[in-house]
Scaffold this active site. Structure first.
Site, PDB file in Angstrom:
ATOM      1  N   LYS A  34       1.190  -1.464  -7.444  1.00  0.00           N
ATOM      2  CA  LYS A  34       0.290  -1.508  -6.328  1.00  0.00           C
ATOM      3  C   LYS A  34      -0.675  -0.372  -6.395  1.00  0.00           C
ATOM      4  O   LYS A  34      -0.081   0.978  -6.678  1.00  0.00           O
ATOM      5  CB  LYS A  34       1.169  -1.180  -4.831  1.00  0.00           C
ATOM      6  CG  LYS A  34       0.113  -1.450  -3.556  1.00  0.00           C
ATOM      7  CD  LYS A  34       1.109  -1.421  -2.365  1.00  0.00           C
ATOM      8  CE  LYS A  34       1.262   0.109  -1.874  1.00  0.00           C
ATOM      9  NZ  LYS A  34       0.146   0.923  -1.634  1.00  0.00           N
ATOM     10  N   ASP A  60      -4.187  -2.679  -3.020  1.00  0.00           N
ATOM     11  CA  ASP A  60      -3.984  -2.341  -1.534  1.00  0.00           C
ATOM     12  C   ASP A  60      -5.155  -1.973  -0.988  1.00  0.00           C
ATOM     13  O   ASP A  60      -5.094  -0.330  -0.837  1.00  0.00           O
ATOM     14  CB  ASP A  60      -2.924  -1.319  -1.351  1.00  0.00           C
ATOM     15  CG  ASP A  60      -2.383  -0.885  -0.150  1.00  0.00           C
ATOM     16  OD1 ASP A  60      -3.019  -1.811   0.903  1.00  0.00           O
ATOM     17  OD2 ASP A  60      -1.591   0.001   0.169  1.00  0.00           O
ATOM     18  N   LYS A  62      -5.834  -3.146   2.108  1.00  0.00           N
ATOM     19  CA  LYS A  62      -5.705  -3.309   3.687  1.00  0.00           C
ATOM     20  C   LYS A  62      -6.924  -3.891   4.180  1.00  0.00           C
ATOM     21  O   LYS A  62      -7.562  -3.444   5.316  1.00  0.00           O
ATOM     22  CB  LYS A  62      -5.051  -2.206   4.198  1.00  0.00           C
ATOM     23  CG  LYS A  62      -3.818  -1.880   3.823  1.00  0.00           C
ATOM     24  CD  LYS A  62      -3.027  -0.669   4.587  1.00  0.00           C
ATOM     25  CE  LYS A  62      -1.796  -0.442   4.132  1.00  0.00           C
ATOM     26  NZ  LYS A  62      -1.844   0.577   2.814  1.00  0.00           N
ATOM     27  N   ASP A  65     -12.002  -6.749   8.059  1.00  0.00           N
ATOM     28  CA  ASP A  65     -13.328  -6.770   8.402  1.00  0.00           C
ATOM     29  C   ASP A  65     -13.610  -8.325   8.824  1.00  0.00           C
ATOM     30  O   ASP A  65     -12.898  -9.220   8.855  1.00  0.00           O
ATOM     31  CB  ASP A  65     -14.327  -6.394   7.243  1.00  0.00           C
ATOM     32  CG  ASP A  65     -15.569  -5.827   7.693  1.00  0.00           C
ATOM     33  OD1 ASP A  65     -16.141  -6.100   8.697  1.00  0.00           O
ATOM     34  OD2 ASP A  65     -15.605  -4.684   7.082  1.00  0.00           O
ATOM     35  N   THR A  69     -17.631 -10.416   5.029  1.00  0.00           N
ATOM     36  CA  THR A  69     -17.457  -8.836   4.570  1.00  0.00           C
ATOM     37  C   THR A  69     -16.071  -8.977   3.752  1.00  0.00           C
ATOM     38  O   THR A  69     -15.827  -8.616   2.406  1.00  0.00           O
ATOM     39  CB  THR A  69     -17.356  -7.855   5.302  1.00  0.00           C
ATOM     40  OG1 THR A  69     -18.499  -7.929   6.029  1.00  0.00           O
ATOM     41  CG2 THR A  69     -17.295  -6.526   4.734  1.00  0.00           C
TER      42      THR A  69
HETATM   43  O1  O7E Z   1       6.046   6.383   1.026  1.00  0.00           O
HETATM   44  P1  O7E Z   1       5.630   6.322  -0.560  1.00  0.00           P
HETATM   45  O2  O7E Z   1       5.142   7.561  -1.254  1.00  0.00           O
HETATM   46  O3  O7E Z   1       7.045   5.452  -0.965  1.00  0.00           O
HETATM   47  O4  O7E Z   1       4.512   5.291  -0.348  1.00  0.00           O
HETATM   48  C1  O7E Z   1       4.607   3.973   0.022  1.00  0.00           C
HETATM   49  C2  O7E Z   1       3.388   3.073  -0.141  1.00  0.00           C
HETATM   50  O5  O7E Z   1       3.211   1.660   0.521  1.00  0.00           O
HETATM   51  C3  O7E Z   1       2.130   3.832  -0.157  1.00  0.00           C
HETATM   52  O6  O7E Z   1       1.011   3.373  -1.005  1.00  0.00           O
HETATM   53  C4  O7E Z   1       1.526   3.422   1.517  1.00  0.00           C
HETATM   54  O7  O7E Z   1       0.015   3.446   1.753  1.00  0.00           O
HETATM   55  C5  O7E Z   1       2.052   1.810   1.632  1.00  0.00           C
HETATM   56  N1  O7E Z   1       2.547   1.427   2.995  1.00  0.00           N
HETATM   57  C6  O7E Z   1       3.416   2.057   3.630  1.00  0.00           C
HETATM   58  O8  O7E Z   1       3.744   3.138   3.516  1.00  0.00           O
HETATM   59  N2  O7E Z   1       3.633   1.611   4.979  1.00  0.00           N
HETATM   60  C7  O7E Z   1       3.014   0.419   5.156  1.00  0.00           C
HETATM   61  O9  O7E Z   1       3.252  -0.172   6.614  1.00  0.00           O
HETATM   62  C8  O7E Z   1       2.124  -0.075   4.335  1.00  0.00           C
HETATM   63  C9  O7E Z   1       1.981   0.288   3.121  1.00  0.00           C
HETATM   64  C10 O7E Z   1       1.349  -0.455   2.238  1.00  0.00           C
HETATM   65  O10 O7E Z   1       1.132  -0.497   1.146  1.00  0.00           O
HETATM   66  O11 O7E Z   1       0.668  -1.752   2.861  1.00  0.00           O
HETATM   67  C11 O7E Z   1       0.576  -2.838   1.946  1.00  0.00           C
HETATM   68  C12 O7E Z   1       1.754  -2.843   1.270  1.00  0.00           C
END
Ligand code: O7E
Length: 221
Positions: A34, A60, A62, A65, A69
């Protein structure tokens, strides 16, 4: 996305060389990588094709919009060589439909965030998480993002969507979640960032988490 190790690496580093080295080192133990704003803003979109040598890439961004967009963003994301995009669900059905429409044109997948893993995720998103999960299932998304820090929420969301959608779950390691608990709660994949890319040996850290998941799936733990 093929399910083998059930582990996704969140590669939130900002250096191109470091990103490529970690990706190569852990590729044997992850089903996807990711990438998001930290890496892409630091190195550019071109890193996606370089990393795709090692594993499928989930973008990722997120996406959150209006439909037009969202469509434009998703086109850039898929043109860059990604296999899937992560979008927010709270913007509503028309915004999500726009992403799914473009994804199906490219033959790619959409994951929808239903609720987030950090403490603030319980403030506004959690109360609407189940409604977002239902909407994502109706819209034909490939999967949902649900919090590894609250395995009971993963189970609740799994009950709503059944086997119709996959669940990817961040929050293992640095945020306190445990990979085997989240898999037992109903997630298809866990997403792990810092516990792998900040480890002394990212390869060994990824191997250990993959082994823990495998042991859980085999009923050995
Ligand atoms: O805490 P870490 O370092 O293991 O990273 C977690 C990753 O997941 C990080 O890229 C963060 O942005 C993402 N993430 C979350 O931690 N919590 C969420 O609720 C959602 C995400 C995310 O990636 O959303 C899409 C999967």
């Amino acid at each position: 996305m093929e399910k083998k190790s059930c582990l996704i690496l969140a590669l939130d580093v900002s250096d191109r060389e470091e990103a490529l080295k970690i990706a190569e080192d852990v590729s044997e133990f992850v089903d996807a990588i990711k990438v998001g704003y930290p890496l892409i803003l630091a190195t550019g979109l071109g890193i996606i094709r370089e990393l795709a040598e090692f594993a499928p890439i989930i973008a990722d961004f997120k996406v959150a919009d209006i439909p037009n967009t969202n469509r434009l963003i998703c086109e850039h994301v898929f043109e860059a060589g990604t296999d899937a995009v992560i979008v927010q669900g709270f913007t509503g059905r028309d915004s999500l439909d726009a992403c799914i429409e473009i994804a199906s044109e490219y033959g790619k997948d959409v994951f929808v965030v239903s609720e987030m893993s950090h403490p603030g995720g319980a403030e506004f998103l959690q109360p609407v998480g189940e409604a977002i999960a239902r909407m994502a299932a109706e819209a034909g998304a490939f999967g949902l993002v649900a919090p590894a820090t609250r395995p009971e929420r993963v189970t609740a969301i799994r009950k709503i969507i059944g086997d119709k959608l996959t669940i990817i779950s961040p929050g293992v390691g640095a945020q306190g979640g445990k990979a085997s608990d989240v898999i037992a709660a109903g997630a298809d994949w866990v997403i792990v960032g810092r516990a792998i890319y900040k480890a002394e040996s990212p390869r060994e850290a990824a191997r250990k988490i993959a082994a823990e998941i495998e042991a859980k799936l085999k009923g050995e733990i």
